[in-house]
Motif scaffolding. Structure first.
Motif, PDB file in Angstrom:
ATOM      1  N   UNK A 102      48.152  77.793  14.879  1.00  0.00           N
ATOM      2  CA  UNK A 102      48.100  79.208  15.265  1.00  0.00           C
ATOM      3  C   UNK A 102      47.151  79.511  16.418  1.00  0.00           C
ATOM      4  N   UNK A 103      46.134  78.682  16.618  1.00  0.00           N
ATOM      5  CA  UNK A 103      45.183  78.942  17.692  1.00  0.00           C
ATOM      6  C   UNK A 103      45.538  78.219  18.982  1.00  0.00           C
ATOM      7  N   UNK A 104      46.740  77.684  19.069  1.00  0.00           N
ATOM      8  CA  UNK A 104      47.177  77.026  20.301  1.00  0.00           C
ATOM      9  C   UNK A 104      47.092  78.005  21.466  1.00  0.00           C
ATOM     10  N   UNK A 105      46.497  77.549  22.569  1.00  0.00           N
ATOM     11  CA  UNK A 105      46.369  78.389  23.747  1.00  0.00           C
ATOM     12  C   UNK A 105      45.212  79.362  23.696  1.00  0.00           C
ATOM     13  N   UNK A 106      44.270  79.143  22.799  1.00  0.00           N
ATOM     14  CA  UNK A 106      43.149  80.072  22.669  1.00  0.00           C
ATOM     15  C   UNK A 106      41.844  79.458  23.155  1.00  0.00           C
ATOM     16  N   UNK A 107      40.877  80.325  23.383  1.00  0.00           N
ATOM     17  CA  UNK A 107      39.489  79.929  23.574  1.00  0.00           C
ATOM     18  C   UNK A 107      38.668  80.514  22.441  1.00  0.00           C
TER      19      UNK A 107
END
Length: 335
Positions: A102-107
């Motif tokens: 779910x946190x793919x592409x996050x910082x």
């Protein structure tokens, strides 16, 4: 935090009570945001091993639906910066868009020894599927006036509110200037400030001394230190002071953590600290404290709200469709 065992390295990242990833408009039932980073055990590509510390649960990474509790291969997470400031051990992680998580592409902004997440941002979407989204439901039930954010972090809450409610004036307090610097460099805070020169004001200093002329219409409280809700929030005097800083009809919404919060001091049990904080609030706002649980166990992670509970249908009408699910989750706290 990392350790070595059986030839593998793990990084256990503990939350500040982030709710589970939502695959629909309704919150999922997963309890912990426990990001586990894995190193592949080559040459056996199926051998992923997690070296977690004090993990409360384990989950199969073969599940069809990924949740925040599932692991991320370590080669899909990049450490952008890590250093110690006067107040914090600061780390910024970037999760690859290729990650099946779910946190793919996050910082992610991590503070404290346990690695609690204090801010999150995505490159291509606004909502975070975390407690920051619940915070973004507050402005429509407030009287006119400035909104205070106590515990500004890298600006996740401010970004949501200014994007969803451009008429709102936001005043944020953060104790650590290094956190603001990181927010400006890695989380788009500089751009947010430039886009809202008359709407966003950031102050460096003790958030519990925050004030504005004529008072706040609402206050969002997200104050943790060394992995635990700050001790002042277990004192009714603090809530009396915050109440005095509100305008007529103003409200406070606060992240009170819960059992999923792991402090540096093992004596600061997350569930007990949450309960003590809610009781302190109840003394100052008798009969006007409501709790929203963000987990499938009662005390995993909670948000509290002061004031009379608004009419649900009217509240929903003022919210984006994606945030309306939170309105029906509030229950009264009876002390």
């Amino acid at each position: 935090m990392k350790s070595v065992s059986h030839g593998f390295i793990s990084h256990q990242i503990r939350p500040l009570g982030l709710p589970a990833f939502q695959t629909s408009r309704l919150p999922s039932s997963s309890t912990l945001l426990n990001i586990k980073l894995f190193r592949k055990n080559l040459p056996n590509p199926s051998g992923f091993r997690a070296l977690t510390v004090n993990a409360r649960q384990t989950h199969s990474s073969d599940a069809k639906t990924k949740t925040q509790d599932d692991g991320i291969p370590i080669d899909l997470v990049k450490v952008l910066v890590k250093f110690k400031s006067r107040y914090n051990y600061i780390r910024v992680l970037e999760v690859s868009r290729k990650a099946d998580h779910p946190f793919a592409g996050s910082r992610l902004l991590l503070l404290d020894g346990p690695g609690n997440i204090h801010s999150i941002s995505f490159l291509f979407k606004l909502l975070t599927n975390t407690y920051f989204d619940a915070f973004a439901t507050l402005p429509p039930i407030l009287p006119p006036g400035p909104l205070g954010i106590l515990g500004f972090g890298a600006g996740s809450t401010a970004r949501l509110i200014l994007e969803l409610y451009p008429e709102v004036e936001v005043h944020g307090w953060e104790l650590d200037p290094s956190v603001i610097s990181v927010g400006r460099e890695y989380f788009g805070l500089s751009k947010l400030e430039k886009q809202n020169p008359q709407k966003l004001f950031i102050y460096i200093g003790d958030a519990l001394k925050a004030s504005v002329r004529d008072g706040f219409s609402g206050i969002l409280v997200d104050l943790f230190a060394k992995g635990s809700l700050v001790t002042e929030l277990q004192n009714p005097k603090t809530w009396k002071k915050l109440k005095r800083s509100l305008r007529k009809g103003g409200r406070i919404m606060v992240n009170v953590g819960g059992s999923c919060v792991e402090a540096e001091d093992p004596r600061r049990d997350g569930k007990l600290v949450m309960e003590e904080s809610l009781k302190a609030m109840h003394q100052v706002f008798p009969g006007q404290v409501f709790v929203l649980n963000l987990g499938n166990r009662k005390d995993d992670s909670s948000i509290a709200l002061t004031g009379e509970l608004p009419d649900p249908s009217l509240w929903k009408q003022k919210l984006p469709l994606s945030l309306r699910c939170y309105v029906d989750m509030w229950v009264p706290f009876h002390g």
